[in-house]
Design a protein around this motif. Structure first.
Motif, PDB file in Angstrom:
ATOM      1  N   LEU A  56      -3.285  -0.685 -13.836  1.00 28.53           N
ATOM      2  CA  LEU A  56      -4.090  -0.752 -12.619  1.00 28.53           C
ATOM      3  C   LEU A  56      -5.359   0.076 -12.763  1.00 28.53           C
ATOM      4  CD1 LEU A  56      -4.475  -1.526  -9.621  1.00 28.53           C
ATOM      5  CD2 LEU A  56      -3.099   0.493  -9.035  1.00 28.53           C
ATOM      6  N   PHE A  57      -5.240   1.293 -13.302  1.00 29.65           N
ATOM      7  CA  PHE A  57      -6.407   2.154 -13.481  1.00 29.65           C
ATOM      8  C   PHE A  57      -7.394   1.507 -14.453  1.00 29.65           C
ATOM      9  CE2 PHE A  57      -8.948   5.655 -15.025  1.00 29.65           C
ATOM     10  CZ  PHE A  57      -9.114   6.468 -13.907  1.00 29.65           C
ATOM     11  N   GLU A 113     -11.306   4.506  -5.485  1.00 31.57           N
ATOM     12  CA  GLU A 113     -10.987   3.137  -5.100  1.00 31.57           C
ATOM     13  C   GLU A 113      -9.476   2.920  -5.033  1.00 31.57           C
ATOM     14  OE1 GLU A 113     -11.774  -1.432  -6.684  1.00 31.57           O
ATOM     15  OE2 GLU A 113     -12.954   0.225  -7.489  1.00 31.57           O
ATOM     16  N   ILE A 114      -8.754   3.420  -6.022  1.00 33.26           N
ATOM     17  CA  ILE A 114      -7.298   3.217  -6.039  1.00 33.26           C
ATOM     18  C   ILE A 114      -6.625   4.008  -4.919  1.00 33.26           C
ATOM     19  CG2 ILE A 114      -5.198   3.608  -7.370  1.00 33.26           C
ATOM     20  CD1 ILE A 114      -6.812   3.042  -9.895  1.00 33.26           C
ATOM     21  N   LEU A 115      -6.974   5.288  -4.799  1.00 29.82           N
ATOM     22  CA  LEU A 115      -6.279   6.153  -3.847  1.00 29.82           C
ATOM     23  C   LEU A 115      -6.606   5.801  -2.403  1.00 29.82           C
ATOM     24  CD1 LEU A 115      -6.633   9.582  -5.679  1.00 29.82           C
ATOM     25  CD2 LEU A 115      -4.603   8.152  -5.531  1.00 29.82           C
ATOM     26  N   ARG A 120       0.825  -1.206   0.000  1.00 33.28           N
ATOM     27  CA  ARG A 120       0.000   0.000   0.000  1.00 33.28           C
ATOM     28  C   ARG A 120       0.862   1.261   0.000  1.00 33.28           C
ATOM     29  NH1 ARG A 120      -4.849   0.642   3.737  1.00 33.28           N
ATOM     30  NH2 ARG A 120      -5.447   1.973   1.993  1.00 33.28           N
ATOM     31  N   VAL A 121       2.099   1.145   0.457  1.00 31.70           N
ATOM     32  CA  VAL A 121       3.075   2.233   0.362  1.00 31.70           C
ATOM     33  C   VAL A 121       3.888   2.108  -0.923  1.00 31.70           C
ATOM     34  CG1 VAL A 121       5.157   3.215   1.415  1.00 31.70           C
ATOM     35  CG2 VAL A 121       3.218   2.605   2.852  1.00 31.70           C
ATOM     36  N   HIS A 122       4.280   0.884  -1.268  1.00 31.16           N
ATOM     37  CA  HIS A 122       5.140   0.674  -2.437  1.00 31.16           C
ATOM     38  C   HIS A 122       4.445   1.003  -3.753  1.00 31.16           C
ATOM     39  CE1 HIS A 122       7.365  -2.508   0.191  1.00 31.16           C
ATOM     40  NE2 HIS A 122       7.760  -1.279   0.467  1.00 31.16           N
ATOM     41  N   ALA A 123       3.141   0.703  -3.872  1.00 37.41           N
ATOM     42  CA  ALA A 123       2.449   0.905  -5.154  1.00 37.41           C
ATOM     43  C   ALA A 123       2.435   2.368  -5.585  1.00 37.41           C
ATOM     44  CB  ALA A 123       1.033   0.344  -5.077  1.00 37.41           C
TER      45      ALA A 123
END
Length: 238
Positions: free
Chosen positions: A157-158, A212-214, A91-94
């Protein structure tokens, strides 16, 4: 099989703290502690201690809650790889990986590739004689969000999250109710819909994809906190 939820920062720090504490002990003391406190058997305790010792011998340092390790090497076909070893979680690395990707593409060309996991970030620099040092991998906490937003809509991913959100909102109708639409056809329909929807930033399904992504996949506040700790040298880079 679907993507697993990324490790949150709190769990990553706990694992990093565990690595730092175990690696600081004498091997025999570490094995005994792993048996007594963590219920590992003799083989598992020995393997874990040996694994940490081999990594420390190879790089001189272990990634933990206070240390990030950067490795640089050429892969099997001669391209440069830069790997950031970290325990802090996906969640930090992405978001960090995507912001780094955007920054590196501007400096090293569009062919830079990046992947991430709970264990770190890997960048590939094809056809490049120069490879960035650790200092070039540092991101400004104040600029990371703008770098990420500039690049996010163009990522796989988006596109995947947009397809899922469009399916839930019935914007991708099935040809025959009750039957599944092949995934390749879903992707084609979603790509066409996205190419139109991206022209209008206020389309609800686009906003939902960003949300959702953020909020679900990324932890931007945690990334900003980590980058601030690196800048203030509470986290070191080796």
């Amino acid at each position: 099989h679907g993507d697993m939820a990324g490790r949150p920062l709190e769990a990553g720090r706990a694992i990093g703290r565990f690595v730092r504490e175990i690696s600081s002990l004498d091997p025999e003391v570490a094995r005994r502690r792993l048996r007594d406190e963590y219920d590992l058997d003799e083989w598992a305790a020995g393997n874990l201690v040996a694994y940490l010792e081999e990594e420390k011998e190879a790089t001189g340092a272990l990634p933990d809650d206070q240390t990030l390790v950067v490795e640089r090497f050429r892969d099997e076909i001669g391209d440069w790889r830069v790997v950031i070893l970290s325990q802090l979680g996906a969640r930090v690395h992405a978001p960090c990986a995507l912001a780094l990707h955007q920054q590196m593409r501007g400096r090293h060309g569009p062919d830079v590739a990046v992947i991430w996991s709970d264990a770190g970030i890997a960048l590939r620099f094809p056809d490049s004689e120069e490879v960035p040092g650790a200092a070039e991998l540092l991101l400004d906490p104040e600029e990371v969000e703008s770098l990420l937003m500039d690049h996010l809509a163009d990522t796989a991913l988006f596109a995947a999250r947009f397809r899922e959100a469009a399916g839930r909102s019935l914007l991708l109708p099935r040809r025959r109710p009750g039957s599944r639409t092949p995934l390749w056809l879903q992707r084609r329909k979603a790509a066409g819909l996205l190419s139109v929807a991206k022209q209008f930033g206020s389309v609800p399904i686009v906003l939902e994809t960003y949300r959702e992504i953020l909020q679900d996949d990324f932890d931007l506040p945690a990334l900003t906190e980590v980058l601030a700790d690196i800048r203030s040298r509470r986290i070191r880079i080796v």
